[in-house]
Motif scaffolding. Structure first.
Motif, PDB file in Angstrom:
ATOM      1  N   SER A   1      10.188  33.606  -7.037  1.00 38.50           N
ATOM      2  CA  SER A   1      11.513  34.157  -6.756  1.00 38.50           C
ATOM      3  C   SER A   1      11.993  33.682  -5.387  1.00 38.50           C
TER       4      SER A   1
ATOM      5  N   GLY B   1       7.607  42.294  -8.368  1.00 39.02           N
ATOM      6  CA  GLY B   1       8.686  41.903  -9.263  1.00 39.02           C
ATOM      7  C   GLY B   1       8.225  41.024 -10.403  1.00 39.02           C
TER       8      GLY B   1
ATOM      9  N   TYR C   1      16.123  42.405  -4.644  1.00 38.48           N
ATOM     10  CA  TYR C   1      14.975  42.534  -5.528  1.00 38.48           C
ATOM     11  C   TYR C   1      14.389  43.952  -5.514  1.00 38.48           C
ATOM     12  N   TYR C   2      14.810  44.765  -4.556  1.00 34.97           N
ATOM     13  CA  TYR C   2      14.179  46.085  -4.385  1.00 34.97           C
ATOM     14  C   TYR C   2      15.246  47.131  -4.090  1.00 34.97           C
TER      15      TYR C   2
ATOM     16  N   ARG D   1      11.962  50.728  -6.597  1.00 36.72           N
ATOM     17  CA  ARG D   1      11.799  49.903  -7.794  1.00 36.72           C
ATOM     18  C   ARG D   1      12.023  48.437  -7.467  1.00 36.72           C
ATOM     19  N   TYR D   2      11.215  47.570  -8.109  1.00 40.41           N
ATOM     20  CA  TYR D   2      11.365  46.123  -7.966  1.00 40.41           C
ATOM     21  C   TYR D   2      12.087  45.567  -9.182  1.00 40.41           C
ATOM     22  N   ARG D   3      12.983  44.632  -8.946  1.00 39.90           N
ATOM     23  CA  ARG D   3      13.726  44.011 -10.038  1.00 39.90           C
ATOM     24  C   ARG D   3      13.028  42.726 -10.482  1.00 39.90           C
ATOM     25  N   HIS D   4      12.791  42.614 -11.779  1.00 42.09           N
ATOM     26  CA  HIS D   4      12.229  41.380 -12.320  1.00 42.09           C
ATOM     27  C   HIS D   4      13.297  40.293 -12.236  1.00 42.09           C
ATOM     28  N   PRO D   5      13.022  39.166 -11.577  1.00 37.31           N
ATOM     29  CA  PRO D   5      14.053  38.138 -11.395  1.00 37.31           C
ATOM     30  C   PRO D   5      14.448  37.468 -12.701  1.00 37.31           C
TER      31      PRO D   5
END
Length: 335
Positions: A200, A216, A310-311, A315-319
Motif C-alpha cells: 500500500s 490493512g 487507511y485508518y 479500524r484499518y481499511r483494506h486497500p
C-alpha cells in the motif's frame, strides 16, 4: 565511536535499547532452529523485545521440522535462492522478494528442493524464547536470558562467506496464494504469499514506500515496509512509540541514522537496529545510492498510518487493487 563500538555484536542489550546499533543480515550467532542453521540478528541479545529477526539457511535437500506457534506470528522473506513453504495447506515456492506470512496457530514448514543454498530473513512476533534454550542462551527454570552466554555468542560469531546475491524482484505467480487476491480476514486466518514490491502506497516519512505486512493486508503482529531511495532521497528521522524496528539496506548503498551513533555509511545487507524509542532514518546521497530499503517492525507502526485514510476509529481499511501496485518501483528494481 569506532567501527566496532557501533556494531550490534559488541554492544550490550542495554546500549542497543537506548542508542541502537549497526549490524548485517549475515552477522550473528548461529544456532539450530527447527532443524536448520539460523543466525540470530535481532533478539533479546540485541535488546529487542517485541520481535525477533533471524536468518534461516537452507542447503539443497534440507527441510525444517513442521511446527506451530500458538502465540507468535512469523514471516519469511526469501533473500536468495529458492525454497518451498507449507502455506495454506500446500507447498508454495518462495523466490527472492517473496514473503510468506503465517498467523499464530497455523502449522508451517520449509524445504529446499533446489540445487542452491537459500537465505531467508524471518520475523517472529513476539519472540519465541524456547528457541534459545538448547544453545544455553535462555534459562527456562528462571525465565531469563543468559547474559554472559549472549555476550560471548555475539562477540565470537563466525563470519559466514557470502557470494553474490539474487535480486529481489516483483512476482505475481501462484495467484491463489497472493495476499492481494485474498480478503484481509482470510489472510489473517490462514496466511498468504506477499512480495516486497506489492503493498500500500505511503509517503508519511518523506519518501515513496510500500506498507507490505500490516493490518490493512491482514497481518496482526508482524510488520514490513519497503522503499526505493533514489539519489538525494532522505526520510524523516523518527522514532516509534511501541515498535522495535530492524531496518535493512537490501541492495545499493546509502547511510543510516541511528540513535546515539548518528549517520554511518551502509551497503547492501547492512542493518540499523532501532528498538522502541530509538531515533532512526536513512538517505541516499552523492555516490551512496540509489538503494532499496525495508524494515521489519513489531507491532505494526500504527503511528505511521493514523494520519492516513487507511485508518479511522480503530479500524484499518483494506486497500484497493490500484493502491497495491507501483509500476515505478517494479521497473526500477528490475533494472
Amino acid at each position: 565511536m569506532t567501527a566496532d563500538e557501533i556494531r550490534a555484536r559488541y554492544r550490550t542489550p542495554e546500549q542497543i535499547k537506548s542508542g541502537g546499533a549497526i549490524g548485517n543480515i549475515f552477522d550473528g550467532p548461529e544456532i539450530t532452529v527447527h532443524g536448520l542453521a539460523t543466525r540470530l540478528l535481532a533478539w533479546p541479545g540485541t535488546g529487542f523485545q517485541t520481535e525477533a529477526v533471524h536468518l534461516t539457511i537452507a542447503d539443497p535437500g534440507q527441510s525444517s521440522d513442521s511446527y506451530t506457534y500458538d502465540l507468535a506470528e512469523e514471516a519469511f522473506l526469501c533473500r536468495h535462492g529458492e525454497v518451498e513453504v507449507l502455506l495454506r495447506g500446500e507447498w508454495v515456492t518462495l523466490r527472492p522478494g517473496d514473503l510468506a506470512y503465517f498467523p499464530a496457530g497455523v502449522p508451517h514448514a520449509l524445504r529446499n528442493t533446489s540445487d542452491r543454498r537459500a537465505y531467508l530473513v524471518n520475523q517472529i512476533c513476539p519472540p519465541q524464547f524456547d528457541l534459545y534454550v538448547e544453545s544455553g542462551l535462555y534459562n527456562p527454570a528462571w525465565g531469563v536470558m543468559n547474559g554472559e552466554a549472549m555476550a560471548k555468542a555475539k562477540a565470537n560469531a563466525d563470519d559466514r562467506p557470502v557470494g553474490d546475491l539474487d535480486e529481489m524482484v516483483f512476482r505475481d505467480d501462484q495467484p491463489e496464494f497472493r495476499a492481494q487476491n485474498l480478503p484481509a480476514a482470510e489472510v489473517a486466518r490462514a496466511g498468504a504469499l506477499f512480495n516486497v514490491l506489492e503493498g500500500s502506497a505511503f509517503t508519511g516519512i518523506g519518501l515513496p514506500m510500500r506498507l507490505v505486512l500490516w493490518p490493512g493486508a491482514g497481518t496482526r503482529l508482524v510488520g514490513f515496509n519497503y522503499a526505493y531511495c533514489g539519489i538525494g532521497v532522505e526520510d524523516t528521522i523518527h522514532t516509534h512509540p511501541v515498535s522495535d524496528e530492524f531496518l535493512v539496506m537490501w541492495s545499493g548503498s546509502g547511510q543510516f541514522f541511528v540513535g546515539d551513533i548518528g549517520w554511518v555509511d551502509a551497503a547492501g545487507g547492512d542493518v540499523a537496529l532501532a528498538p522502541c524509542g530509538v531515533a532512526h532514518g536513512h538517505r541516499s546521497i552523492g555516490e551512496r545510492g540509489p538503494s532499496m530499503m525495508g524494515g521489519f517492525a513489531s507491532p505494526p507502526q500504527m503511528d505511521l498510518v493514523i494520519p492516513t485514510d487507511y485508518y479511522r476509529d480503530g479500524r484499518y481499511r483494506h486497500p484497493t487493487a490500484s493502491e497495491l501496485t507501483s509500476d515505478e518501483m517494479h521497473a526500477t528494481d528490475q533494472g
